[in-house]
Scaffold this active site. Structure first.
Site, PDB file in Angstrom:
ATOM      1  N   SER A 143      15.505  24.979   1.424  1.00  0.00           N
ATOM      2  CA  SER A 143      15.920  24.816   0.031  1.00  0.00           C
ATOM      3  C   SER A 143      15.109  23.695  -0.608  1.00  0.00           C
ATOM      4  O   SER A 143      14.714  22.739   0.073  1.00  0.00           O
ATOM      5  CB  SER A 143      17.406  24.445  -0.033  1.00  0.00           C
ATOM      6  N   TYR A 157      24.460  19.263   2.433  1.00  0.00           N
ATOM      7  CA  TYR A 157      23.651  20.495   2.386  1.00  0.00           C
ATOM      8  C   TYR A 157      22.161  20.161   2.378  1.00  0.00           C
ATOM      9  O   TYR A 157      21.369  20.730   3.134  1.00  0.00           O
ATOM     10  CB  TYR A 157      24.024  21.287   1.131  1.00  0.00           C
TER      11      TYR A 157
HETATM   12  P1  NAP Z   1      24.755  34.121  -0.401  1.00  0.00           P
HETATM   13  O1  NAP Z   1      24.583  35.166  -1.437  1.00  0.00           O
HETATM   14  O2  NAP Z   1      25.962  33.236  -0.450  1.00  0.00           O
HETATM   15  O3  NAP Z   1      24.683  34.808   1.038  1.00  0.00           O
HETATM   16  C1  NAP Z   1      24.901  34.057   2.190  1.00  0.00           C
HETATM   17  C2  NAP Z   1      24.867  34.960   3.378  1.00  0.00           C
HETATM   18  O4  NAP Z   1      25.037  34.165   4.565  1.00  0.00           O
HETATM   19  C3  NAP Z   1      25.996  35.984   3.391  1.00  0.00           C
HETATM   20  O5  NAP Z   1      25.472  37.198   3.912  1.00  0.00           O
HETATM   21  C4  NAP Z   1      27.010  35.390   4.382  1.00  0.00           C
HETATM   22  O6  NAP Z   1      27.778  36.375   5.040  1.00  0.00           O
HETATM   23  C5  NAP Z   1      26.052  34.740   5.364  1.00  0.00           C
HETATM   24  N1  NAP Z   1      26.652  33.685   6.201  1.00  0.00           N
HETATM   25  C6  NAP Z   1      27.228  32.526   5.805  1.00  0.00           C
HETATM   26  N2  NAP Z   1      27.606  31.809   6.883  1.00  0.00           N
HETATM   27  C7  NAP Z   1      27.258  32.544   7.977  1.00  0.00           C
HETATM   28  C8  NAP Z   1      27.383  32.352   9.375  1.00  0.00           C
HETATM   29  N3  NAP Z   1      27.957  31.239   9.881  1.00  0.00           N
HETATM   30  N4  NAP Z   1      26.929  33.312  10.214  1.00  0.00           N
HETATM   31  C9  NAP Z   1      26.360  34.438   9.717  1.00  0.00           C
HETATM   32  N5  NAP Z   1      26.197  34.674   8.409  1.00  0.00           N
HETATM   33  C10 NAP Z   1      26.654  33.733   7.547  1.00  0.00           C
HETATM   34  O7  NAP Z   1      23.512  33.116  -0.368  1.00  0.00           O
HETATM   35  P2  NAP Z   1      21.982  33.206  -0.877  1.00  0.00           P
HETATM   36  O8  NAP Z   1      21.899  32.538  -2.185  1.00  0.00           O
HETATM   37  O9  NAP Z   1      21.430  34.560  -0.677  1.00  0.00           O
HETATM   38  O10 NAP Z   1      21.342  32.170   0.172  1.00  0.00           O
HETATM   39  C11 NAP Z   1      20.614  32.563   1.307  1.00  0.00           C
HETATM   40  C12 NAP Z   1      19.924  31.329   1.827  1.00  0.00           C
HETATM   41  O11 NAP Z   1      19.126  30.754   0.786  1.00  0.00           O
HETATM   42  C13 NAP Z   1      20.866  30.213   2.290  1.00  0.00           C
HETATM   43  O12 NAP Z   1      20.371  29.633   3.480  1.00  0.00           O
HETATM   44  C14 NAP Z   1      20.808  29.210   1.150  1.00  0.00           C
HETATM   45  O13 NAP Z   1      21.061  27.883   1.604  1.00  0.00           O
HETATM   46  C15 NAP Z   1      19.390  29.378   0.693  1.00  0.00           C
HETATM   47  N6  NAP Z   1      19.166  28.944  -0.686  1.00  0.00           N
HETATM   48  C16 NAP Z   1      19.789  29.558  -1.734  1.00  0.00           C
HETATM   49  C17 NAP Z   1      19.556  29.102  -3.020  1.00  0.00           C
HETATM   50  C18 NAP Z   1      20.189  29.720  -4.226  1.00  0.00           C
HETATM   51  O14 NAP Z   1      20.055  29.168  -5.336  1.00  0.00           O
HETATM   52  N7  NAP Z   1      20.874  30.843  -4.116  1.00  0.00           N
HETATM   53  C19 NAP Z   1      18.693  28.015  -3.227  1.00  0.00           C
HETATM   54  C20 NAP Z   1      18.092  27.420  -2.150  1.00  0.00           C
HETATM   55  C21 NAP Z   1      18.321  27.890  -0.884  1.00  0.00           C
HETATM   56  P3  NAP Z   1      29.240  36.852   4.462  1.00  0.00           P
HETATM   57  O15 NAP Z   1      29.015  37.245   3.029  1.00  0.00           O
HETATM   58  O16 NAP Z   1      29.614  37.993   5.347  1.00  0.00           O
HETATM   59  O17 NAP Z   1      30.156  35.685   4.592  1.00  0.00           O
END
Ligand code: NAP
Length: 248
Positions: A143, A157
């Site tokens: 991130s 985080y």
């Molecule tokens: P998201 O829509 O909230 O999706 C998160 C995913 O992770 C979901 O499939 C969730 O599964 C799964 N998950 C959470 N905890 C888990 C665990 N302990 N074991 C297995 N699966 C788990 O998030 P996203 O925005 O796509 O983010 C994906 C990645 O990008 C993350 O690492 C996040 O930190 C990073 N990121 C996101 C942003 C942003 O602005 N969105 C920015 C920077 C970095 P369930 O739905 O089944 O619970």
């Protein structure tokens, strides 16, 4: 050799977008998720619709026994993993450090740092020639918070992602001679359901004026970089970070 990809947290957001792109590039796909089975099954149906062989597996990436079961099922149903996307992540409610519970801090560190380390461990046991493997690729989804620190929001985080960056650097050097590349992407504000976890589902649109490009990013824009890093087009890239943060 079949291309077999494991995408942790593949049921939503950036993981789901990565699964759809991987399906178009001939990967056999494992979509991992934690709780939301209907969402995982929807992505499964979409990637199968694109012609991919795919499975969905529930496993908590922060628990090693569940990670072991995940990779064993992938071995049996898809073949040994050749590409790992450590994408699963979580974040707590926006708050200062002095208001955070130990439970929340541990959950953040376990999911975002321990989880990718455990998944990489079991992937390397399949990819490394030391274990009879033929190489592979790992992309960690970090991130922009790792660079910026997220004060007054979620320093836990940011720290979990900073540790993931250090892990990416070290592992890339450890495995560089074994045909395994290890890279990372660092997204900024991306439109996904992730922000609801921090207490503000509309966070990205509210913060757009603070982004030099004037808009939040799309999950597909991050997925493109992930899939490029996994591909042979990135054959000389390891220990590399791609920032996808609109200039932040
Ligand atoms: P998201 O829509 O909230 O999706 C998160 C995913 O992770 C979901 O499939 C969730 O599964 C799964 N998950 C959470 N905890 C888990 C665990 N302990 N074991 C297995 N699966 C788990 O998030 P996203 O925005 O796509 O983010 C994906 C990645 O990008 C993350 O690492 C996040 O930190 C990073 N990121 C996101 C942003 C942003 O602005 N969105 C920015 C920077 C970095 P369930 O739905 O089944 O619970």
């Amino acid at each position: 050799m079949d291309k077999v990809i494991v995408i942790t947290g593949g049921s939503r957001g950036i993981g789901a977008a990565t699964a759809l792109l991987a399906a178009q590039q001939g990967y056999r796909i494992c979509i991992n998720y934690l709780t939301d089975e209907p969402a995982a099954l929807r992505v499964l149906e979409q990637v199968r619709g694109l012609g991919a062989v795919a499975i969905a597996i529930r496993a908590d990436v922060s628990i090693e026994d569940e990670v072991i079961r995940l990779f064993n099922r992938v071995d049996a149903e898809l073949g040994p993993v050749t590409a790992l996307v450590n994408n699963a992540g979580t974040v707590g409610q926006k708050s200062r450090l002095d208001e955070m519970s130990e439970f929340r801090i541990l959950k953040t560190l376990k999911t975002n740092t321990l989880g990718p380390i455990l998944c990489a461990k079991h992937a390397v046991r399949r990819m490394s020639p030391r274990h009879g493997g033929q190489g592979g690729n790992i992309v960690n989804v970090s991130s922009a918070a790792a660079r910026l620190g997220s004060p007054n929001e979620y320093v836990d985080y940011a720290a979990s992602k900073g540790a993931l960056d250090t892990f990416t650097l070290g592992l890339s050097k450890e495995l560089a001679g074994e045909g395994i590349r290890v890279n990372a992407v660092r997204p900024g504000y991306i439109y996904t359901e992730f922000h609801a976890l921090s207490g503000d589902a509309d966070r990205v649109s509210k913060l757009e004026s603070a982004i030099p490009m004037g808009r939040g990013g799309r999950a597909e824009e991050v997925a493109e970089a992930i899939v490029w890093l996994l591909s042979d087009k990135a054959s000389y890239a390891t220990g590399t970070f791609i920032d996808l943060a609109g200039g932040r």
